[in-house]
Enzyme design. Structure first.
Site, PDB file in Angstrom:
ATOM      1  N   GLN A 231      15.739  11.764 -13.297  1.00 55.21           N
ATOM      2  CA  GLN A 231      15.149  10.467 -12.948  1.00 55.21           C
ATOM      3  C   GLN A 231      15.422  10.088 -11.491  1.00 55.21           C
ATOM      4  O   GLN A 231      14.742   9.233 -10.937  1.00 55.21           O
ATOM      5  CB  GLN A 231      15.687   9.359 -13.857  1.00 55.21           C
ATOM      6  CG  GLN A 231      15.202   9.462 -15.298  1.00 55.21           C
ATOM      7  CD  GLN A 231      15.732   8.309 -16.118  1.00 55.21           C
ATOM      8  OE1 GLN A 231      16.850   8.380 -16.630  1.00 55.21           O
ATOM      9  NE2 GLN A 231      14.962   7.246 -16.240  1.00 55.21           N
TER      10      GLN A 231
ATOM     11  N   HIS B  50      15.135  13.530 -21.365  1.00 54.41           N
ATOM     12  CA  HIS B  50      14.769  13.599 -19.945  1.00 54.41           C
ATOM     13  C   HIS B  50      15.070  14.978 -19.359  1.00 54.41           C
ATOM     14  O   HIS B  50      14.332  15.476 -18.506  1.00 54.41           O
ATOM     15  CB  HIS B  50      15.563  12.564 -19.132  1.00 54.41           C
ATOM     16  CG  HIS B  50      14.952  11.197 -19.117  1.00 54.41           C
ATOM     17  ND1 HIS B  50      13.718  10.936 -18.577  1.00 54.41           N
ATOM     18  CD2 HIS B  50      15.417  10.004 -19.555  1.00 54.41           C
ATOM     19  CE1 HIS B  50      13.446   9.649 -18.696  1.00 54.41           C
ATOM     20  NE2 HIS B  50      14.464   9.056 -19.290  1.00 54.41           N
TER      21      HIS B  50
ATOM     22  N   HIS C 182      17.797   9.916 -25.961  1.00 51.21           N
ATOM     23  CA  HIS C 182      16.775   9.569 -24.967  1.00 51.21           C
ATOM     24  C   HIS C 182      17.066  10.285 -23.641  1.00 51.21           C
ATOM     25  O   HIS C 182      16.166  10.872 -23.025  1.00 51.21           O
ATOM     26  CB  HIS C 182      16.766   8.043 -24.786  1.00 51.21           C
ATOM     27  CG  HIS C 182      15.863   7.531 -23.708  1.00 51.21           C
ATOM     28  ND1 HIS C 182      14.760   6.736 -23.976  1.00 51.21           N
ATOM     29  CD2 HIS C 182      15.882   7.682 -22.364  1.00 51.21           C
ATOM     30  CE1 HIS C 182      14.164   6.433 -22.837  1.00 51.21           C
ATOM     31  NE2 HIS C 182      14.821   6.993 -21.842  1.00 51.21           N
ATOM     32  N   GLU C 183      18.327  10.261 -23.213  1.00 49.54           N
ATOM     33  CA  GLU C 183      18.678  10.871 -21.915  1.00 49.54           C
ATOM     34  C   GLU C 183      18.569  12.400 -21.978  1.00 49.54           C
ATOM     35  O   GLU C 183      18.126  13.031 -21.016  1.00 49.54           O
ATOM     36  CB  GLU C 183      20.084  10.446 -21.477  1.00 49.54           C
ATOM     37  CG  GLU C 183      20.286   8.935 -21.297  1.00 49.54           C
ATOM     38  CD  GLU C 183      19.209   8.250 -20.491  1.00 49.54           C
ATOM     39  OE1 GLU C 183      18.607   8.887 -19.611  1.00 49.54           O
ATOM     40  OE2 GLU C 183      18.943   7.060 -20.756  1.00 49.54           O
TER      41      GLU C 183
ATOM     42  N   GLY D 284      21.386   3.820 -19.561  1.00 50.52           N
ATOM     43  CA  GLY D 284      21.505   5.269 -19.440  1.00 50.52           C
ATOM     44  C   GLY D 284      20.615   5.771 -18.323  1.00 50.52           C
ATOM     45  O   GLY D 284      19.638   5.102 -17.947  1.00 50.52           O
TER      46      GLY D 284
ATOM     47  N   CYS E  50      12.658   2.429 -20.616  1.00 48.07           N
ATOM     48  CA  CYS E  50      13.112   3.495 -19.722  1.00 48.07           C
ATOM     49  C   CYS E  50      12.888   3.055 -18.277  1.00 48.07           C
ATOM     50  O   CYS E  50      11.821   2.525 -17.962  1.00 48.07           O
ATOM     51  CB  CYS E  50      12.319   4.767 -20.004  1.00 48.07           C
ATOM     52  SG  CYS E  50      12.761   6.126 -18.921  1.00 48.07           S
ATOM     53  N   LEU E  51      13.870   3.279 -17.419  1.00 51.63           N
ATOM     54  CA  LEU E  51      13.734   2.865 -16.016  1.00 51.63           C
ATOM     55  C   LEU E  51      12.606   3.621 -15.315  1.00 51.63           C
ATOM     56  O   LEU E  51      12.085   3.156 -14.308  1.00 51.63           O
ATOM     57  CB  LEU E  51      15.054   3.080 -15.264  1.00 51.63           C
ATOM     58  CG  LEU E  51      16.245   2.219 -15.726  1.00 51.63           C
ATOM     59  CD1 LEU E  51      17.490   2.569 -14.926  1.00 51.63           C
ATOM     60  CD2 LEU E  51      15.945   0.726 -15.613  1.00 51.63           C
TER      61      LEU E  51
HETATM   62 NI    NI Z   1      14.617   7.009 -19.780  1.00 50.93          NI
END
Ligand code: NI
Length: 180
Positions: free
Chosen positions: A50, A144, A140-141, A45, A98-99
């Protein structure tokens, strides 16, 4: 085009993103680049902030796995503009990564099943229901989009330690200007 994924504690990651008023070519192109970036980084995701765009757009691909043929992943790409959770049910704990938070795994408790309203990439109002990992990923997204990161799910001490470690890395990478 592969985009740069911002890393904690880049201050853009802490901002609240604004709603998309019109789904146009710019949004479609951004979603395409986000998919390319996510697949190259082996993520499931990614949220627009991000990659430095403070707008309410998330993408995910939680591959459907047939338990009898686990090697046979079926791609399941979804892009959600202005996603909103209409209803949530149950609880699930999952070890999330998470990236934007390298080398971090945090156990997080979330809803097990969610009903989501969103616009698709043609601007059409749509709905989806997700459970398990896909529901976790959506929550989660969406976090963000509100400036909430995995680090905000940890205890204060752990968060401070991680923050110091990441600031050291940013110093090494001469990326301090982006930090709060
Ligand atoms: Ni993330």
């Amino acid at each position: 085009m592969k985009l740069e994924v911002l890393k904690y504690p880049n201050k853009k990651l802490k901002k609240k993103s604004r709603s998309v008023s019109k789904v146009n070519q710019v949004i479609q192109d951004l979603a395409r680049d986000m998919f390319e970036t996510m697949y190259l980084d082996n993520g499931i995701g990614l949220a627009a902030p991000q990659v430095g765009e403070l707008i309410r757009l998330i993408i995910l691909d939680v591959a459907l796995i047939d338990p009898d043929h686990p090697e046979d992943h079926k791609p399941d790409p979804v892009a959600l503009v202005n996603p909103e959770i209409e209803k949530a049910e149950g609880t699930i704990e999952y070890e999330e990564g998470c990236l934007s938070c390298p080398e971090l795994i945090v156990p997080v408790t979330r809803s097990e099943k969610v009903w989501v309203n969103y616009l698709d990439l043609d601007g059409k109002p749509s709905k989806l229901t997700a459970e398990g990992l896909k529901a976790v990923c959506i929550q989660h997204e969406i976090d963000h989009l509100d400036g909430i990161l995995l680090v905000d799910k940890m205890g204060r001490l752990e968060k401070d330690m991680y923050r110091k470690k990441r600031i050291r890395v940013a110093k090494d990478e001469k990326a301090l200007a982006n930090i709060l």
